[in-house]
Design an enzyme around this catalytic site. Structure first.
Site, PDB file in Angstrom:
ATOM      1  N   ASP A   1      45.838  38.640  43.141  1.00  0.00           N
ATOM      2  CA  ASP A   1      44.638  38.209  43.847  1.00  0.00           C
ATOM      3  C   ASP A   1      44.539  38.886  45.219  1.00  0.00           C
ATOM      4  OD1 ASP A   1      46.854  36.762  44.839  1.00  0.00           O
ATOM      5  OD2 ASP A   1      45.614  35.058  45.423  1.00  0.00           O
TER       6      ASP A   1
ATOM      7  N   GLU B   1      52.515  38.798  40.789  1.00  0.00           N
ATOM      8  CA  GLU B   1      51.904  37.542  40.330  1.00  0.00           C
ATOM      9  C   GLU B   1      52.089  37.273  38.843  1.00  0.00           C
ATOM     10  OE1 GLU B   1      50.417  38.418  44.250  1.00  0.00           O
ATOM     11  OE2 GLU B   1      50.518  39.658  42.437  1.00  0.00           O
TER      12      GLU B   1
ATOM     13  N   GLY C   1      52.148  34.183  49.599  1.00  0.00           N
ATOM     14  CA  GLY C   1      51.720  32.838  49.946  1.00  0.00           C
ATOM     15  C   GLY C   1      52.820  31.851  49.638  1.00  0.00           C
TER      16      GLY C   1
ATOM     17  N   GLY D   1      50.333  37.412  49.301  1.00  0.00           N
ATOM     18  CA  GLY D   1      49.520  37.082  50.457  1.00  0.00           C
ATOM     19  C   GLY D   1      49.668  38.055  51.603  1.00  0.00           C
TER      20      GLY D   1
END
Length: 480
Positions: free
Chosen positions: A165, A157, A83, A134
């Site tokens: 996530d 992350e 992301g 992402g």
């Protein structure tokens, strides 16, 4: 799940400020293609892209002309590197309003990921190049995930003060043994066929055949009566037509610890099976004394790696993976949104992104708190409190014919290599006839899929004992 609130809402609409060219859609007979088109940004996912992809996926679900969805990334380097976290960190510095805006981005992203995870038509993800963060959300929940010699997979992350996530709670916790825990806490990269053997990808192809594969998929004709699984089985057979010999998983110098087999895999399972970060670090210290030089070097390097990570991220991530084993796919994204929103308010995410990704040259983040001992149980608990009605994200309602949003295991798991639990079942039935009988039966059940024999042989060598009555599975289960 009974205490988790579920809300559904409308599809997002594009904003006037959205880039009109960051996603390219196309059609080739029955194939509908999505090309992430930000190559200079390594195709990092942003809100503009998600706002385009979501309604287009729903449109194709309703179309009788759309048979197969194929997603890929533009340029030679990346499928999707994650992301656009730098933008989120800058927003967070604006205070509560900016943090809310960042949390809304994750809501949008997770809506898209859940739609992919429960899509009513065959979906193929081409993980050609960097596939992280992402980009993993756009691919790993799909029934078909194709790795190539250029694939670089990671969930990095904890490096930036966040948590794995995009459904990591679900897919990482369901990988064999402690592979998921290891990848989540260390951000270890897997290259090429390593992602296939680890269970991240379902197929491994040379990138040179991706064009012909797309053409071949476009020629497929499905019977009107064909169910989703019927269509997926035909696609699986079609992808298999393009499979050639597999490279050795230890042939990647940049990922010397990415071959998750043999004694290294045994050390991973021994070290990462604990429910506290301290116990994992202690186990790594024990492995560092191993007479196996490779394992000892790995343990020392891994302990140093974990020590660099955000202490809060480490604690939240480990608990996330343990609890995520019991979450269904819908609950996963509802709960992860709560965790993500908390991280937008926590100083470590903004600090980690600013230091690692924005600062030139990159710097070492100053975590707050800076040690594991300073991260209390109450600090961690707030990430896992059930979201209130106001905090709960709005999901996209399922389309008729979609897989259930409450499944607790992937309904398409059979298209990947067999899991250790699958091998354990066959050992119990065929082990008395010896290891070769088990290998033969597994290869038969997986229709001669490339890589099955190699994986089964590795699992047998690690998880079974030779006796006068054939081979016997060791331990209480495949995760031990």
């Amino acid at each position: 799940m009974s205490s988790t609130i579920v809300r559904y809402g409308a599809l997002p609409k594009e904003l006037p400020s959205d880039d009109p060219d960051d996603v390219v859609f196309n059609s080739l007979y029955g194939v509908r293609t999505i090309e992430l088109n930000r190559p200079k940004k390594l195709n990092s996912l942003n809100g503009s892209m998600a706002r385009k992809i979501l309604p287009r996926l729903r449109e194709w679900e309703k179309s009788d002309m759309a048979n197969v969805i194929l997603i890929s990334g533009a340029g030679p380097k990346a499928f999707c590197a994650g992301g656009d976290v730098a933008e989120l960190a800058l927003q967070n510095k604006k205070g509560e309003a900016g943090q809310k805006e960042s949390a809304d981005y994750f809501a949008l992203e997770y809506k898209l990921d859940l739609l992919i995870a429960t899509y009513s038509k065959p979906y193929v993800a081409i993980m050609d190049g960097i596939t992280m963060g992402g980009g993993v959300g756009l691919s790993v929940h799909a029934p078909f995930r194709i790795a190539t010699e250029k694939t670089v997979f990671a969930m990095p992350e904890t490096t930036i003060g966040f948590f794995p996530d995009v459904g990591g709670s679900f897919f990482l916790s369901r990988l064999d043994g402690e592979i998921g825990t290891y990848l989540a806490l260390t951000s270890e990269r897997l290259h090429g066929v390593q992602a296939f053997y680890a269970g991240i990808a379902t197929h491994y192809l040379d990138s040179s055949v991706l064009g012909p594969l797309t053409t071949r998929l476009s020629e497929l004709v499905f019977k009107d009566s064909a169910t989703l699984i019927d269509r997926q089985e035909l696609i699986n057979a079609t992808i298999t037509e393009f499979t050639s010999s597999l490279p050795a998983p230890d042939s990647y110098p940049k990922a010397q610890y990415g071959n998750l087999t043999g004694t290294l895999r045994e050390a991973i399972d021994r070290s990462f099976r604990f429910d506290s970060v301290e116990e994992i670090l202690e186990a790594l210290q024990r492995e560092a004394q191993s007479s196996d030089t490779k394992v000892a070097e790995w343990a020392k390097a891994t302990g140093k790696t974990i020590a660099l990570r955000s202490p809060t991220s480490l604690r939240v991530t480990l608990r996330q993976l343990r609890e995520g084993r019991n979450w269904n796919i819908r609950e996963t994204f509802i709960r992860e949104h709560k965790i993500a929103a908390e991280f937008m308010r926590h100083p470590d995410f903004t600090e980690g992104v600013s230091a690692r990704l924005i600062a030139k040259p990159p710097a070492n983040p100053v975590w707050k708190p800076n040690t594991l001992g300073e991260v209390s149980s109450s600090d961690v608990q707030r990430f896992f409190d059930q979201p209130s009605a106001a905090e709960t994200i709005e999901l996209i309602d399922p389309h008729p014919g979609s897989p259930s949003q409450t499944y607790t295991d992937y309904p398409h798991a059979v298209f990947a290599l067999p899991r250790e639990s699958d091998i354990q079942t066959v050992v119990k039935s065929y082990g008395s006839a010896g290891s070769q009988a088990v290998v033969k039966e597994m290869v038969r059940r997986w229709k001669n899929k490339a890589g099955v024999e190699e994986k089964v042989q590795d699992v047998i060598s690690r998880k079974t004992t030779e006796t006068d009555h054939g081979i016997v599975w060791q331990g209480r289960g495949p995760n031990l």
